[in-house]
Design a protein around this motif. Sequence first.
Motif, PDB file in Angstrom:
ATOM      1  N   ARG A  60       0.834  -1.205   0.000  1.00  0.00           N
ATOM      2  CA  ARG A  60       0.000   0.000   0.000  1.00  0.00           C
ATOM      3  C   ARG A  60       0.871   1.259   0.000  1.00  0.00           C
ATOM      4  O   ARG A  60       0.532   2.245  -0.647  1.00  0.00           O
ATOM      5  N   ILE A  63       2.042   1.687  -3.510  1.00  0.00           N
ATOM      6  CA  ILE A  63       0.928   2.126  -4.352  1.00  0.00           C
ATOM      7  C   ILE A  63       0.676   3.613  -4.135  1.00  0.00           C
ATOM      8  O   ILE A  63       0.448   4.363  -5.083  1.00  0.00           O
ATOM      9  N   ILE A  76      -4.135   5.968   1.745  1.00  0.00           N
ATOM     10  CA  ILE A  76      -3.434   4.728   1.412  1.00  0.00           C
ATOM     11  C   ILE A  76      -2.031   4.745   2.016  1.00  0.00           C
ATOM     12  O   ILE A  76      -1.559   3.738   2.548  1.00  0.00           O
ATOM     13  N   GLY A  80      -0.673   2.184   4.751  1.00  0.00           N
ATOM     14  CA  GLY A  80       0.558   1.442   4.457  1.00  0.00           C
ATOM     15  C   GLY A  80       1.570   1.558   5.575  1.00  0.00           C
ATOM     16  O   GLY A  80       2.153   0.559   6.013  1.00  0.00           O
ATOM     17  N   THR A 112      -8.276  -1.385   6.004  1.00  0.00           N
ATOM     18  CA  THR A 112      -7.829  -1.600   4.618  1.00  0.00           C
ATOM     19  C   THR A 112      -9.002  -1.971   3.730  1.00  0.00           C
ATOM     20  O   THR A 112      -9.064  -1.552   2.575  1.00  0.00           O
ATOM     21  N   ASP A 116     -10.229   0.262   0.504  1.00  0.00           N
ATOM     22  CA  ASP A 116     -10.352  -0.310  -0.835  1.00  0.00           C
ATOM     23  C   ASP A 116     -11.769  -0.147  -1.391  1.00  0.00           C
ATOM     24  O   ASP A 116     -11.948   0.150  -2.576  1.00  0.00           O
ATOM     25  N   ARG A 119     -12.146   3.504  -2.281  1.00  0.00           N
ATOM     26  CA  ARG A 119     -11.305   3.779  -3.445  1.00  0.00           C
ATOM     27  C   ARG A 119     -11.974   3.263  -4.710  1.00  0.00           C
ATOM     28  O   ARG A 119     -12.026   3.944  -5.730  1.00  0.00           O
TER      29      ARG A 119
END
Length: 182
Positions: A60, A63, A76, A80, A112, A116, A119
């Motif tokens: 993450r 990313i 994110i 991470g 998380t 996601d 997102r």
Amino acid sequence: ASDVYKRQVYNELKNYWWLLLISGVLSIAIGGALLAWPGKTLTVVGFLIGLWMLLAGAMRFLIALFGGDTDGRWVILIVGIAGIVLGIVVMRNPSETIGIIVLIAAIFWIITGLVDVFRGISDGGMENRAWVIFGGVVAALAGAIVLLWPAASLLVLAVIAGVFFIVDGIMQIIAGFQVRSA
């Protein structure tokens, strides 16, 4: 210039598609081990969960740094970093932290998973959007189940974690091959 930069970043990420593949294979192996031997050493389970948190956090983090323009990049990045820190803490003291591993894993899965899902919902142009949302829902549900029944045995956590790791690993492998072939 922004599109040129995005393309350069994406091309650079394509060179590291194998990281997703390795992470996915490792995730499936951890999930298989948890399903095959759920009653074994809690220290090993704790260490494996810490390792997964570290790897998921690192992915993450990468990313967030190299994933192109996203509105939620800072979220994110924070998730991470949290995954990396929590993973290291758990890996350093798996037998001492086994009692809170359940709580840490559940909270990490919920956070998380929700990141996601949001997102995937907010970025209409995201590739594999449905997979990202599906994985987020699975992670958030696994975390919620563990939080709702914290007194349940770690055996149940091991089985839930095993299923989650396998699903997550499959999704990482698919993503790795899609990045490679794009």
